[in-house]
Design a protein around this motif. Structure first.
Motif, mmCIF file in Angstrom:
data_model
loop_
_atom_site.group_PDB
_atom_site.id
_atom_site.type_symbol
_atom_site.label_atom_id
_atom_site.label_comp_id
_atom_site.label_asym_id
_atom_site.label_seq_id
_atom_site.Cartn_x
_atom_site.Cartn_y
_atom_site.Cartn_z
ATOM 1 N N LEU A 159 37.244 4.531 -27.667
ATOM 2 C CA LEU A 159 36.987 5.737 -28.444
ATOM 3 C C LEU A 159 35.692 6.357 -27.935
ATOM 4 N N VAL A 160 35.790 7.593 -27.451
ATOM 5 C CA VAL A 160 34.650 8.318 -26.901
ATOM 6 C C VAL A 160 34.499 9.585 -27.718
ATOM 7 N N GLY A 161 33.337 9.773 -28.369
ATOM 8 C CA GLY A 161 33.213 10.981 -29.166
ATOM 9 C C GLY A 161 31.838 11.198 -29.741
ATOM 10 N N ASN A 162 31.785 12.196 -30.595
ATOM 11 C CA ASN A 162 30.570 12.515 -31.347
ATOM 12 C C ASN A 162 31.006 12.984 -32.733
ATOM 13 N N ALA B 76 32.132 4.583 -27.770
ATOM 14 C CA ALA B 76 30.989 5.254 -27.145
ATOM 15 C C ALA B 76 30.713 6.523 -27.938
ATOM 16 N N ALA B 77 29.523 6.606 -28.521
ATOM 17 C CA ALA B 77 29.139 7.748 -29.353
ATOM 18 C C ALA B 77 27.619 7.816 -29.411
ATOM 19 N N PRO B 78 27.069 9.004 -29.747
ATOM 20 C CA PRO B 78 25.614 9.083 -29.898
ATOM 21 C C PRO B 78 25.149 8.144 -31.012
ATOM 22 N N VAL C 280 28.685 1.657 -27.219
ATOM 23 C CA VAL C 280 27.763 2.292 -26.282
ATOM 24 C C VAL C 280 27.145 3.488 -26.981
ATOM 25 N N ASP C 281 25.818 3.537 -27.074
ATOM 26 C CA ASP C 281 25.155 4.626 -27.792
ATOM 27 C C ASP C 281 24.837 5.792 -26.860
ATOM 28 N N SER C 282 25.902 6.450 -26.390
ATOM 29 C CA SER C 282 25.778 7.623 -25.525
ATOM 30 C C SER C 282 26.870 8.620 -25.883
#
Length: 146
Positions: free
Chosen positions: A9-12, A102-104, A127-129
């Motif tokens: 999961l990649v997002g914001n 992966a998210a802020p 991942v905090d990005s």
């Protein structure tokens, strides 16, 4: 269980993409779902002027949406809840074995708080990005999955 299936999961706070890959073919990601939450992108004054404000009239002090950035925070929580519910359903369908998020940092924290314990057990890495604007073809090189 889906033998060796990894979800990424990649997002914001306003958009996310969910990918799946076989743990053995980690660079071959396939898009499972895309999510958008337009309210998270809106400005606070625009959110406050919405006629269908579901949070108006709380009994315990001023409504959170009337605090500075309060309504935006509520929308970020809503989106994180939507994503966590989707992950719960995926878990129930045995669609994945492991999960990478992966998210802020701020949104990653929201996700951590809202994930069910059974999904948390599947989290391999977070991942905090913010890679939400990175093209899909470039994500495997940026998000370590194994």
């Amino acid at each position: 269980m889906a033998d060796g299936t990894l979800w990424i999961l990649v997002g914001n706070a306003s958009r996310a993409r969910l990918f799946a890959t076989d743990a053995k073919a980690e660079a071959n990601w396939k898009l499972v779902e895309e999510f958008q939450h337009e309210e998270s992108r809106a400005r606070n004054p625009d959110l406050l002027n919405q006629p269908d404000n579901p949070n108006a009239g709380t009994l315990h002090g001023p409504p959170p949406e009337n605090e500075p950035n309060g309504r935006k925070e509520l929308e970020h929580d809503r989106f994180a809840r939507q994503l966590s519910e989707f992950l719960d359903k995926g878990h129930d369908r045995h669609a994945f074995d492991k999960l990478v998020i992966a998210a802020p940092p701020e949104f990653l924290g929201r996700m951590r708080r809202l994930l069910s314990s059974r999904v948390k057990q599947r989290v391999l890495l977070d991942v905090d990005s913010d890679y939400s604007n990175v093209p899909a073809r470039d994500l495997p090189a940026r998000v370590p999955v194994l």
